[in-house]
Scaffold this active site. Structure first.
Site, PDB file in Angstrom:
ATOM      1  N   GLU A  15     -25.723 -26.864 -21.211  1.00  0.00           N
ATOM      2  CA  GLU A  15     -26.877 -25.933 -21.165  1.00  0.00           C
ATOM      3  C   GLU A  15     -27.587 -25.964 -19.817  1.00  0.00           C
ATOM      4  O   GLU A  15     -28.070 -24.902 -19.419  1.00  0.00           O
ATOM      5  CB  GLU A  15     -27.854 -26.275 -22.301  1.00  0.00           C
ATOM      6  CG  GLU A  15     -27.290 -26.074 -23.687  1.00  0.00           C
ATOM      7  CD  GLU A  15     -26.320 -27.187 -24.110  1.00  0.00           C
ATOM      8  OE1 GLU A  15     -26.414 -28.301 -23.553  1.00  0.00           O
ATOM      9  OE2 GLU A  15     -25.477 -26.937 -24.977  1.00  0.00           O
ATOM     10  N   ASP A  28     -25.153 -28.876 -33.095  1.00  0.00           N
ATOM     11  CA  ASP A  28     -25.388 -30.063 -33.928  1.00  0.00           C
ATOM     12  C   ASP A  28     -26.118 -29.722 -35.219  1.00  0.00           C
ATOM     13  O   ASP A  28     -27.339 -29.849 -35.322  1.00  0.00           O
ATOM     14  CB  ASP A  28     -26.158 -31.110 -33.131  1.00  0.00           C
ATOM     15  CG  ASP A  28     -25.324 -31.630 -31.963  1.00  0.00           C
ATOM     16  OD1 ASP A  28     -24.089 -31.460 -31.997  1.00  0.00           O
ATOM     17  OD2 ASP A  28     -25.900 -32.204 -31.034  1.00  0.00           O
ATOM     18  N   ASP A  49     -19.141 -29.858 -23.350  1.00  0.00           N
ATOM     19  CA  ASP A  49     -20.335 -30.028 -24.174  1.00  0.00           C
ATOM     20  C   ASP A  49     -21.529 -30.183 -23.218  1.00  0.00           C
ATOM     21  O   ASP A  49     -21.349 -30.322 -22.000  1.00  0.00           O
ATOM     22  CB  ASP A  49     -20.139 -31.297 -25.015  1.00  0.00           C
ATOM     23  CG  ASP A  49     -21.080 -31.381 -26.193  1.00  0.00           C
ATOM     24  OD1 ASP A  49     -21.903 -30.477 -26.388  1.00  0.00           O
ATOM     25  OD2 ASP A  49     -20.990 -32.380 -26.929  1.00  0.00           O
TER      26      ASP A  49
END
Ligand SMILES: *[C@@H]1O[C@H](CO)[C@@H](O)[C@H](O)[C@H]1NC(C)=O
Ligand SMILES: *[C@@H]1O[C@H](CO)[C@@H](O)[C@H](O)[C@H]1NC(C)=O
Ligand SMILES: *[C@@H]1O[C@H](CO)[C@@H](O)[C@H](O)[C@H]1NC(C)=O
Ligand SMILES: *[C@@H]1O[C@H](CO)[C@@H](O)[C@H](O)[C@H]1NC(C)=O
Length: 955
Positions: free
Chosen positions: A540, A614, A537
């Protein structure tokens, strides 16, 4: 520091006060120096019609060994004193495989040796393709060859012969309007030299014009002091050497302006698709009155629907409905403007990247599946996931401890919900330190894994690239010098979940090795325990105090590469390093890893699944999840889903029901919930919700044989799994913007999930043919030649779901606690004949968990119905080791039941007195006692036939 603290406060304030993403944290085009400059340039060039770029015909050479055409593009900056500045850009062009053309434009001055007065490389970054292209691309293993090597997929490297074919078509003509013609099979192109332009044809039909609008712009190297002399009249100098945006003011922009931009006109189409990830429609929006689509991997909690804002992943691949694609091989911050011109029947697009080289692959073909096939041949096929990972995933932030996990595990069984994966989010760690377990909550991970393993179940734990300062793992990263550096060359420290953190530099080979060593230690369980998997997770990367929620662009990777150049690649480097590590840990059992990543780039499909990040438990997010999942499916990365039933906030019972009914069609099927939400494991629901959710999950499991076959097909051709209607029926223009109903691969299943509250019926659109309502097999016929609209009843327990005539679906129909426990169950065939009484269906089976299939340990077969009453099985590949049920990789291969749907066109088809099977040259009759017939179907039970053998059954 004051600024950072203030920023953090803002973040905290806004996440608690507001439900929407704080989009002022992200730049608009007008706030991004290079985007704004290129938009201004394009607006002015449209008015002045100037062109400053030409290809020097004298410079054209061809390299017969590499099959590349080389030339120089010259940019001339006019000066009043007549002393014009001329800048050289090396250009190369080659044909890749039968369908593609690749061209590159670099900057001559910036190909020379690195200027050591800078910490970052002063050469333009040209290695994005090394990460994006599949490793079978020869250059990836040949480090001595130079950029770019031509590559002819599916054929020998016949350098000379092909080039001689090219030269025969090559003609250099007059000096003012010089044109070079090249042809390779069905693809041909013209290089126009002044102004520089490419016209690309498929079977002599013009499909794409490169630089038709003269938006080509390469901001060549200059210093701040000399800048004034290097600016074209149409150019803006906005933020060339600084960044005024509130959150990225600290960007040092060491190399000044260096953007690249180019326009592409798609001819004979006003529909373009691709460039995920964005929360917009499948058919991309016209951006001429708004913001361009932006590709820049960022953490966008509760993203705003309907905007072109960037998201967690980026795939710079776009195609038109006229079967032409552009793959913009660049991982820097990128913006794409789209303008549809319906009058001229074309789509004009403008691609703008902050730095790097122009590296473009244009593909053409007879149809869109070929375009996707070509793209995934180049960038790698989607990995074939373990069977278990296409079952149901139960996730929550967080399952608190071992007891909690085991309680969920057993409650799922008590309430008869099949499931395969349970997930641990952040809080399983000791104090947010990855590669550790919270001691009191997870005292004995081996015991937990062993218990889950009994029913074939798996555990996923979160491991992110940010590492808390001051513990063993981050200390090792610092000591081994594999942390991402700041612009001064010091280990970069930023804020993430654990507080002050450093980031592993997986762009470096040595960084990958260190990363792997952590997994070797962390996953050091007995060899029969191979049910622990990983989730990357925040890759980025998400940085709470970083500009635009992510990394400062002047960070440094691998001792010389600027973050600016590889931003959209970093996440891929993290998950590939993770995949390699897990694969290596499991090498003794040959297990295929399952891996989930939030950030992705072209090529991520080779090793990871992803999800839409999300989202929120509202109807809008349910609705947008479908075009989002479809967009990834047409961009080569089909293994994606959205968090069911919305990550943030508490869904209503109705929304939960509808979300499971939609989510069961996502290739990745996971429920997930934010830490602040109420518990919502499906067994906690009251009836009827509970049984509605159970039916949805159960239907997914019943369809696993069909779904797994689609994953296999996708892993060999890139074929979409959640599949837009226009791909199955390109002949109907009205389907080009349909993104609320879809097919499941090419299985014939057609679905329209309900995505609005209080909706008890919906209008579906049907191409010509027979459609059988899935549950009842009641059919209707669209016997026209047009699309037909029809109202479909959809009470809360019903999914509008049809099988299109002409297809055969393979299923299983027994409740089991996990997919692994279904392996011993026999098959059911559901046959939906078309008007001629024909139907076809594929089935692929392997052990569902190892790489054995790559050595031929799999079964592929095709079922064919002819004349409404002859069913054939034609296996095309059977594995050697079929004997013995325990050792057999296929386990139970029997067909237990055949259900043949009957449409109004087949009422004359009646079950005969004898059901005959022809096999191995012998004919035998089956008992018809167990067979059954009504107006809608024939059911043949226990036909005593098997999926591994050829036979012909007549009924
Ligand atoms: C690598 O590429 C170079 C230049 O194209 C070529 O001469 C060499 O033979 C190649 N090496 C291998 C191992 O393929
Ligand atoms: C990148 O460009 C440099 C300079 O032209 C060249 O030497 C190098 O081989 C290129 N690298 C790749 C991977 O294409
Ligand atoms: C040279 O230019 C003229 C006029 O533009 C054109 O008719 C002719 O075909 C060109 N010659 C070649 C060899 O392309
Ligand atoms: C655009 O061109 C395509 C391909 O020739 C054609 O099928 C389509 O009808 C055209 N659309 C319009 C609006 O002219």
């Amino acid at each position: 520091m004051v600024l950072l603290k203030w920023l953090l406060c803002q973040l905290v304030l806004f996440t608690t006060l507001s439900h929407a993403f704080t989009d002022y944290l992200l730049k608009k085009c007008a706030q991004s120096g290079f985007c704004h400059r290129n938009r201004i340039y394009s607006q002015n060039i449209v008015k002045t019609h100037h062109s400053y770029y030409k290809l020097d015909p004298e410079s054209i050479v061809h390299d017969p060994f590499q099959n590349i055409l080389h030339a120089t593009i010259i940019k001339t900056v006019p000066r009043l004193d007549g002393d014009d500045i001329s800048v050289q850009f090396p250009f190369s062009l080659s044909f890749l495989q039968d369908y593609s053309v690749r061209f590159t434009i670099a900057e001559k001055e910036r190909t020379v040796a690195n200027d050591s007065s800078f910490l970052v490389s002063t050469q333009r970054y040209n290695e994005t393709w090394l990460h994006a292209f599949d490793e079978k691309f020869p250059d990836k293993v040949n480090t001595t060859s130079s950029f770019p090597e031509p590559y002819f997929l599916g054929q020998e490297h016949t350098a000379n012969s092909l080039w001689s074919k090219l030269t025969s078509f090559l003609s250099l003509s007059n000096s003012t309007q010089d044109t070079v013609y090249l042809q390779n099979g069905n693809v041909s192109l013209e290089i126009l030299t002044e102004p520089f332009q490419l016209k690309i044809y498929w079977k002599n039909t013009l499909k794409l014009i490169v630089n038709e609008q003269n938006f080509l712009n390469i901001e060549h190297r200059r210093t701040k002091e000399e800048n004034f002399a290097h600016v074209l009249p149409e150019e803006s100098t906005f933020n060339m050497f600084k960044d005024d945006f509130l959150y990225s003011k600290l960007d040092t922009l060491p190399l000044g302006p260096e953007s690249i931009a180019l326009d592409f006109s798609f001819i004979e189409s006003t529909n373009v698709y691709g460039i995920p990830e964005h929360p917009t429609s499948l058919r991309l929006m016209d951006t001429s009155q708004g913001e361009p689509y932006r590709l820049f991997n960022v953490d966008v909690f509760e993203y705003n629907i309907g905007t072109t804002q960037p998201m967690y992943g980026s795939i710079p691949f776009m195609f038109s409905s006229s079967s032409t694609s552009v793959f913009w091989v660049n991982a820097a911050d990128t913006w794409v403007d789209i303008k549809y011109d319906t009058r001229k029947n074309k789509t004009m697009t403008h691609w703008i990247s902050e730095n790097g080289v122009v590296d473009v692959v244009v593909s053409l073909g007879p149809d869109i599946p070929t375009i996707i096939d070509t793209f995934t041949d180049l960038t790698g096929r989607p990995f074939l996931p373990p069977m278990s990972s296409i079952g149901y995933h139960q996730c929550r932030w967080n399952y608190n401890d071992e007891m909690d996990v085991l309680n969920v595990d057993s409650q799922m069984d008590v309430h008869r919900f099949p499931y395969d994966f349970i997930w641990l989010d952040l809080e399983y760690t000791n104090d947010k330190k990855y590669f550790t377990w919270k001691p009191n909550s997870f005292p004995n991970p081996k015991r937990l894994l062993t218990k889950l393993n009994k029913l074939g179940r798996n555990l996923v734990v979160l491991i992110d690239p940010h590492l808390k300062k001051d513990y063993e793992i981050s200390d090792t990263v610092i000591n081994e010098n594999v942390a991402v550096k700041d612009h001064n060359g010091n280990d970069y420290v930023g804020h993430c979940w654990p507080g002050n953190s450093i980031w592993i530099d997986t762009m470096s080979k040595y960084g990958q090795k260190i990363w792997k060593s952590f997994f070797e230690k962390f996953m050091d369980f007995p060899h029969d325990l191979t049910n622990l998997f990983v989730w990357n997770d925040m890759n980025e990367p998400s940085i709470f105090d970083g500009p635009e929620t992510t990394a400062p662009k002047d960070l440094i990777h691998d001792s010389h590469i600027e973050e600016r150049s590889i931003h959209n690649l970093y996440g891929l480097s993290v998950h590939e390093a993770t995949y390699d590590a897990v694969k290596s840990v499991y090498s003794s059992s040959d297990k295929r890893p399952f891996l989930l990543t939030r950030a992705f780039f072209a090529g991520s499909q080779r090793t990871a699944a992803t999800w839409t990040g999300d989202n929120v438990a509202t109807w809008e997010y349910l609705k947008i999840s479908i075009p989002m999942v479809l967009s990834n499916n047409v961009a080569g990365m089909p293994f994606i889903g959205a968090d069911i039933a919305g990550f943030a906030e508490d869904p209503t019972p109705e929304l939960i029901a509808r979300w499971y009914q939609a989510g069961l069609w996502y290739p990745f099927f996971r429920a997930h919930a934010h830490i602040d939400t109420k518990r919502r494991e499906p067994y906690l629901f009251d009836d009827p919700l509970k049984s509605i959710v159970r039916d949805a999950i159960q239907l997914r499991y019943f369809l696993l044989p069909t779904l797994y076959t689609m994953f296999y097909k996708s892993s060999t051709t890139g074929y979409p799994i959640m599949n837009p209607m226009f791909i199955q029926h390109p002949e109907f223009k009205d389907l080009y913007d349909i993104d609320n109903q879809f097919y499941w691969g090419d299985s014939g299943l057609l679905v329209k999930p309900i995505t609005e509250p209080d909706q008890l019926e919906t209008e579906m659109i049907f191409p010509p043919g027979i459609f059988y309502e899935f549950a009842s097999l009641i059919s209707f016929v669209n016997d026209g030649t047009y699309l037909m609209k029809k109202n479909i009843m959809a009470p809360l327990d019903t999914i509008p779901l049809f099988i299109e005539g002409g297809h055969i679906i393979s299923m299983k129909d027994k409740y089991r606690r996990s997919s692994k426990l279904m392996r011993n169950d026999p098959y059911i065939l559901v046959i939906a004949p078309d008007a001629k009484g024909s139907a076809v269906g594929d089935l692929y089976v392997d052990d569902g968990e190892t790489f054995g299939y790559q050595k031929g340990e799999y079964l592929r077969t095709q079922f064919i119905l002819e004349d409404g009453h002859i069913l054939k099985n034609i296996p095309s590949h059977t594995p050697d080791n079929l004997v013995g049920t325990e050792d057999s990789i296929l386990r139970n291969t029997n067909i237990e039941k055949i259900i043949v749907a009957k449409s109004e066109l087949q009422h004359d088809i009646k079950l005969k007195d004898a059901i005959m099977v022809k096999q191995d040259g012998e004919e035998r009759s089956l008992s018809t006692e167990l067979s059954y017939e009504d107006d809608n179907k024939i059911i043949i039970t226990n036909p005593m036939i098997d999926i591994t053998e050829s036979w012909e059954l007549t009924f």
